[in-house]
Enzyme design. Sequence first.
Site: not given
Lengths: 427, 427
Positions: B225-226, B232, B276, B296, B361
């Site tokens: 994932r980023h 977040n 991201r 995403e 994502h």
Amino acid sequence: MTGNYALQIDNRICVIMVGLPARGKSLIAQKIVRYLSWLSISARCFNVGNYRRLETAHPTAEFFDVNNAEGERLRRQAAEAAISDMFRWFDQDNGTVGILDATNTTKSRRSWILDICRKRNLEPMFVESWCDDEDLIMQNIIDVKTTSPDYVGQDPETAALDFRNRIRHYEKVYETVTERDITYVKLVNVGSQVIINRIQSYLESRIVYYLMNLHIKPRCIWLSRHGESIYNLEGKIGGDADLSSRGREYARQLPRLTKMSVGDRPLTVWTSTLKRTQQTAKFLPYRQLTWKALDELDAGQCDGLTYEDIEERYPEDFAARDENKYEYRYPGGESYRDVVIRLEPIIMELERQENILIVTHQAVLRCIYAYFMNVPQDQSPWMEVPLHTLIKLEPKAYSTEVTKIKADIPAVSTYREKGSSAKKPKS
Amino acid sequence: MTGNYALQIDNRICVIMVGLPARGKSLIAQKIVRYLSWLSISARCFNVGNYRRLETAHPTAEFFDVNNAEGERLRRQAAEAAISDMFRWFDQDNGTVGILDATNTTKSRRSWILDICRKRNLEPMFVESWCDDEDLIMQNIIDVKTTSPDYVGQDPETAALDFRNRIRHYEKVYETVTERDITYVKLVNVGSQVIINRIQSYLESRIVYYLMNLHIKPRCIWLSRHGESIYNLEGKIGGDADLSSRGREYARQLPRLTKMSVGDRPLTVWTSTLKRTQQTAKFLPYRQLTWKALDELDAGQCDGLTYEDIEERYPEDFAARDENKYEYRYPGGESYRDVVIRLEPIIMELERQENILIVTHQAVLRCIYAYFMNVPQDQSPWMEVPLHTLIKLEPKAYSTEVTKIKADIPAVSTYREKGSSAKKPKS
């Protein structure tokens, strides 16, 4: 944001056609160019015959006799000129897929081309059209004798006879591709068998998949926008509105209109998932399939607005869209380019199918039409596609014939000219 | 709205494997099943060996001698049982693609199967794995002697010897597929040459395209994932936020983490178009490609909201998503199913490529992981995929090995359990 659903293309491909005359090589080459251009991949065909004609405009069959040294020299010279133009195009115009359209029927000729390409660090892909289907060959001979510049002004029967003799000269030396160390695709009676050898890059595999799905049976494609919708009446874009009463009238008349054009041929109807296409197709007595990929261009934040609203609320977006309508992506929505990418499976399936009627939306219809009619990207988003009109496309060997059948039911015009201010649609 | 980008599947396909033992038939069959299942197309493999073992659990090579009448009878009986179970599965469980995994090495055997299928109005597709690559065969022999139930508990060397003798019995009668009137795909040394004959339906052509793109060179895929983003931290979903300072720290450490696992292998990095993932991949010293298809899951109207906001503003949607997270489509956005469909070209390209690191994502990573690990659709949207963790997938003959490498950098948890109320993410 680069916005490409497909992988970025970082390689060049040199496609080398192989096959006897009258095996549909030029048709296949031109289809590849049209398909790739539609996907914004720069592609171009280099036809060796055109170069040869600069020196020898109307050769007789003897010119192609393998024992005719002078003919052989001139033909090789033409091939060299075509190849060198192709390389110039790769280098100067950033070409991605160049296609050498010629017979290349001997191993030695292919090996010669292979050497030239490999010296340039290009691994060519050979595409052979192998055919023993007499009907197909006859059809091609008829096409050639009536359309080839080699036979311009000649008696068609003499031309056909000469062309058959030409083919015979090629047959004497023809070696089908079997070289295991080269990249090739062999199409056996287009659509029947395909042999694929050492395909390497992503783009090659895309071209192969396209070739795999081609067929050459005669068939037609019909296109229609949905009937006039409530949103059309209100000048709003997007949404999922019902048909207006005139739209419902179009739906009722569509079976008759369709029957007139389709006759007794078997037909399948494709619609989008939106109500206005399904309501339009409701009375059609054929098998129906629903595709989400046929949904209208997503206007994102502008969904449900009128062009006036957009011009007022998002004046910069309104202007930007006029500037480059193909690339312009609505905030949170789609561009024409995005639509083309999601339509790619539709085009692939259309190539596989026979008679299809597609009931869809203005932008989507423009994109599908652009594929068949080879409309450039700066024009396709501006094409006028009136409501309540059935369009028939009939793919022929080197072009597609269009017929428009208008239902006698008035509708608003949803067309806005480039550079014009937004106005309420007129009846 | 049916929501299928792909054409609705209205036909059944019976895939009949063909090939000598140790040619990777079962591997290919299982890959097809995994690929189709991932696309929500019901697929199942019927392995004739499993049926044969019910009667003959540990046969020696002689059992497979063509002159052994009793062996021949039992093997045919096993094939009949497998075929009849396959038909039962088509009829009772609405199966779409059934695969008969057996050698089917003679024309007469194939003709027998063809007759059975055609009596059911099914035109089978034969998939032959033809192979003369000694390394590949040896690797398969090693796999079989260590994993086949036929040789359980036996000395590996004796098993290998017996298995080679078994292969020899098959070789005596083997006839490669050349029947021009049947639908078939012949894979020559997987990934090297493909011969395709009379492919007819859309779904067949999809399976063929998948097979065309397979290779069997060893390679790994890394997923991450980023790094932690500002969204977040704020518990918001969607958007296009920058990394948090901890996220930026992950980006700085990622090259070291990657190098540890990848070593000197060549690697390509894929990111989405969102900031991201690109900020996360920024320091990686490898070739990078950007794919919009890796963006995403689009939360539509809920984009930029927290789960608390969603629970408050759209309580019904919040509950509906818990009920069936795979199918639930955010208003104006996407479902997991939609993401899988747009990821299909990514999976295809992953099959073609060698070592790839994907920085993407949560939802997208779940879908890719589900493909490789065969995770069912009711579970994949609920998998926990922590931030700041590199996942290594190593595809083996019959499974994929997973290694997780955690960076020592704290991050919020973005995981919400099924049925739980929305809470602010905890550090």
